[in-house]
Design a protein around this motif. Structure first.
Motif, PDB file in Angstrom:
ATOM      1  N   TYR A  74      49.097  51.551  34.141  1.00 39.53           N
ATOM      2  CA  TYR A  74      48.547  51.368  35.433  1.00 39.53           C
ATOM      3  C   TYR A  74      49.454  50.228  36.115  1.00 39.53           C
ATOM      4  O   TYR A  74      49.939  48.976  35.830  1.00 39.53           O
ATOM      5  CB  TYR A  74      47.412  51.254  35.464  1.00 39.53           C
ATOM      6  CG  TYR A  74      46.724  52.394  35.779  1.00 39.53           C
ATOM      7  CD1 TYR A  74      46.237  53.842  36.317  1.00 39.53           C
ATOM      8  CD2 TYR A  74      45.821  52.413  34.284  1.00 39.53           C
ATOM      9  CE1 TYR A  74      45.933  54.818  36.185  1.00 39.53           C
ATOM     10  CE2 TYR A  74      45.536  53.633  33.919  1.00 39.53           C
ATOM     11  CZ  TYR A  74      45.341  54.952  34.346  1.00 39.53           C
ATOM     12  OH  TYR A  74      44.992  56.030  34.178  1.00 39.53           O
ATOM     13  N   PHE A 133      48.094  53.588  28.475  1.00 40.55           N
ATOM     14  CA  PHE A 133      48.789  54.045  29.527  1.00 40.55           C
ATOM     15  C   PHE A 133      48.696  52.573  30.362  1.00 40.55           C
ATOM     16  O   PHE A 133      48.660  51.700  29.773  1.00 40.55           O
ATOM     17  CB  PHE A 133      47.480  54.235  30.626  1.00 40.55           C
ATOM     18  CG  PHE A 133      46.460  55.741  30.346  1.00 40.55           C
ATOM     19  CD1 PHE A 133      47.373  57.014  29.890  1.00 40.55           C
ATOM     20  CD2 PHE A 133      45.314  56.082  29.694  1.00 40.55           C
ATOM     21  CE1 PHE A 133      46.728  58.174  29.226  1.00 40.55           C
ATOM     22  CE2 PHE A 133      44.849  56.625  29.306  1.00 40.55           C
ATOM     23  CZ  PHE A 133      45.209  58.172  29.031  1.00 40.55           C
ATOM     24  N   GLU A 139      52.157  57.057  30.036  1.00 42.82           N
ATOM     25  CA  GLU A 139      51.355  57.447  29.646  1.00 42.82           C
ATOM     26  C   GLU A 139      51.514  58.288  28.306  1.00 42.82           C
ATOM     27  O   GLU A 139      52.778  58.854  27.761  1.00 42.82           O
ATOM     28  CB  GLU A 139      50.841  59.233  29.567  1.00 42.82           C
ATOM     29  CG  GLU A 139      49.371  59.855  29.293  1.00 42.82           C
ATOM     30  CD  GLU A 139      49.018  60.746  29.620  1.00 42.82           C
ATOM     31  OE1 GLU A 139      48.356  60.607  30.602  1.00 42.82           O
ATOM     32  OE2 GLU A 139      48.275  61.471  28.980  1.00 42.82           O
ATOM     33  N   PHE A 155      39.461  52.895  31.040  1.00 40.13           N
ATOM     34  CA  PHE A 155      41.075  52.792  32.840  1.00 40.13           C
ATOM     35  C   PHE A 155      40.443  53.527  33.982  1.00 40.13           C
ATOM     36  O   PHE A 155      41.445  53.007  34.300  1.00 40.13           O
ATOM     37  CB  PHE A 155      41.937  53.672  31.347  1.00 40.13           C
ATOM     38  CG  PHE A 155      41.697  55.025  31.402  1.00 40.13           C
ATOM     39  CD1 PHE A 155      42.055  56.192  32.771  1.00 40.13           C
ATOM     40  CD2 PHE A 155      40.614  55.212  30.361  1.00 40.13           C
ATOM     41  CE1 PHE A 155      41.445  57.117  32.344  1.00 40.13           C
ATOM     42  CE2 PHE A 155      40.083  56.990  29.342  1.00 40.13           C
ATOM     43  CZ  PHE A 155      40.693  57.613  30.577  1.00 40.13           C
ATOM     44  N   ARG A 178      47.493  52.804  39.527  1.00 40.70           N
ATOM     45  CA  ARG A 178      48.184  54.369  40.018  1.00 40.70           C
ATOM     46  C   ARG A 178      48.886  54.559  38.346  1.00 40.70           C
ATOM     47  O   ARG A 178      49.901  53.473  38.020  1.00 40.70           O
ATOM     48  CB  ARG A 178      49.246  54.758  40.320  1.00 40.70           C
ATOM     49  CG  ARG A 178      48.394  54.982  42.177  1.00 40.70           C
ATOM     50  CD  ARG A 178      47.820  55.808  42.790  1.00 40.70           C
ATOM     51  NE  ARG A 178      47.121  56.251  43.134  1.00 40.70           N
ATOM     52  CZ  ARG A 178      45.313  55.847  43.733  1.00 40.70           C
ATOM     53  NH1 ARG A 178      45.047  55.096  42.906  1.00 40.70           N
ATOM     54  NH2 ARG A 178      45.198  55.475  44.314  1.00 40.70           N
ATOM     55  N   ARG A 179      48.367  55.900  37.781  1.00 46.29           N
ATOM     56  CA  ARG A 179      49.222  55.762  36.381  1.00 46.29           C
ATOM     57  C   ARG A 179      50.661  55.916  36.032  1.00 46.29           C
ATOM     58  O   ARG A 179      51.058  56.618  37.186  1.00 46.29           O
ATOM     59  CB  ARG A 179      48.520  56.507  35.561  1.00 46.29           C
ATOM     60  CG  ARG A 179      49.011  56.614  34.090  1.00 46.29           C
ATOM     61  CD  ARG A 179      47.992  58.166  33.668  1.00 46.29           C
ATOM     62  NE  ARG A 179      46.768  58.033  33.830  1.00 46.29           N
ATOM     63  CZ  ARG A 179      46.750  58.483  33.351  1.00 46.29           C
ATOM     64  NH1 ARG A 179      46.247  59.865  32.006  1.00 46.29           N
ATOM     65  NH2 ARG A 179      44.769  58.593  33.221  1.00 46.29           N
ATOM     66  N   GLU A 185      41.743  53.105  38.702  1.00 45.32           N
ATOM     67  CA  GLU A 185      42.255  54.483  39.160  1.00 45.32           C
ATOM     68  C   GLU A 185      41.475  54.184  40.274  1.00 45.32           C
ATOM     69  O   GLU A 185      41.574  53.655  41.615  1.00 45.32           O
ATOM     70  CB  GLU A 185      41.065  55.411  38.590  1.00 45.32           C
ATOM     71  CG  GLU A 185      42.410  55.587  37.474  1.00 45.32           C
ATOM     72  CD  GLU A 185      42.674  57.406  36.586  1.00 45.32           C
ATOM     73  OE1 GLU A 185      41.471  58.306  36.683  1.00 45.32           O
ATOM     74  OE2 GLU A 185      43.560  57.191  35.690  1.00 45.32           O
TER      75      GLU A 185
END
Ligand SMILES: CC(C)(COP(=O)(O)OP(=O)(O)OC[C@H]1O[C@@H](n2cnc3c(N)ncnc32)[C@H](O)[C@@H]1OP(=O)(O)O)[C@@H](O)C(=O)NCCC(=O)NCCS
Length: 222
Positions: free
Chosen positions: A209, A207, A189, A176, A185-186, A180
């Protein structure tokens, strides 16, 4: 990387090659299976991802397939997108019933966690017009820029189709951090129901993103 990377579309005969890469990089998915069933289950995974996507590209080095990215980009018409996806999905239950993807009895146990995972993903959906669904580079070729090149091309395609947001669902057992590093961007979660089930009940974080695309400023290379 010294050697040239070529890109081409995915065709049905590429299934076993792509499943071979998947078996190496997604060991959790096939954790409950052994022997020949490992590649059959991964073929089911690749086939299903292929069916829900409308962008399928492979990276080739010296004639060998070393990476793949399957994604989906909205055409802007929800009904057309749904119908096209449904048509591609029809072959999956048939192949499942014929036993092409391994033991039906074992696979049926994954249906519940799969449906729950889809519900969680829907609840956390970031409202994207494009999505990365399957993305992998063969272990011997990782770290050479092939993943970035595949992603650049997908981003370029999505930008051309006027997508504003690209999303990807991943989990802590996968790479993951690539996202990034790339600029995603996350967004969400949560406990990843399916991967946790595949890992024998160990709690695994999932996650989502997302990558915001600038409005036509040529993010990706021509
Ligand atoms: C994710 C993946 C496709 C990336 O392919 P790759 O060819 O190794 O990636 P690249 O060499 O193009 O790397 C691009 C950048 O991401 C970084 N990166 C790649 N994998 C990373 C990782 N696991 N952790 C941190 N950074 C990572 C690289 O350092 C590089 O950074 P830089 O360009 O600033 O130097 C590959 O690692 C893979 O197949 N992983 C296993 C399967 C997986 O997790 N797929 C995605 C899940 S949804």
């Amino acid at each position: 990387m010294d050697r040239e990377i070529e890109f081409r579309s995915y065709y049905e005969p590429d299934l076993s090659l792509c499943a071979g890469i998947g078996v190496q990089v997604f060991p959790v998915v096939t954790g409950g299976f052994a022997g020949k069933e490992i590649s059959q289950v991964m073929e089911g995974q690749v086939d299903s991802c292929h069916a829900v996507c409308n962008y399928h590209e492979l990276a080739v080095v010296d004639g060998a397939v070393v990476g793949l990215i399957f994604g989906w980009v909205s055409s802007g018409c929800v009904v057309m997108d749904g119908l096209r996806r449904l048509r591609r999905l029809l072959s999956i239950p048939v192949r499942f019933l014929l036993g092409r993807y391994g033991s039906r009895r074992k696979l049926i146990r994954y249906f519940g966690p799969c449906l729950r995972a889809v519900r969680v993903a829907r609840r956390n959906a970031p409202g994207s017009q494009a999505e990365v669904v399957l993305f992998a580079v063969s272990p011997g070729y990782q770290g050479l820029g092939i993943g970035r090149a595949l992603m650049d091309r997908f981003v370029h395609h999505a930008s051309k189709c006027k997508a504003r947001v690209i999303s990807v669902t991943t989990d802590e057992t996968l790479s993951f951090r690539f996202y990034e590093r790339y600029g995603f961007r996350r967004w969400a979660e949560y406990r990843d129901v399916l991967t946790s089930y595949c890992s024998g009940g160990r709690s695994i974080k999932g996650f989502i993103y997302r990558l915001l695309l600038p409005e036509a400023n040529g993010l990706a290379p021509e």
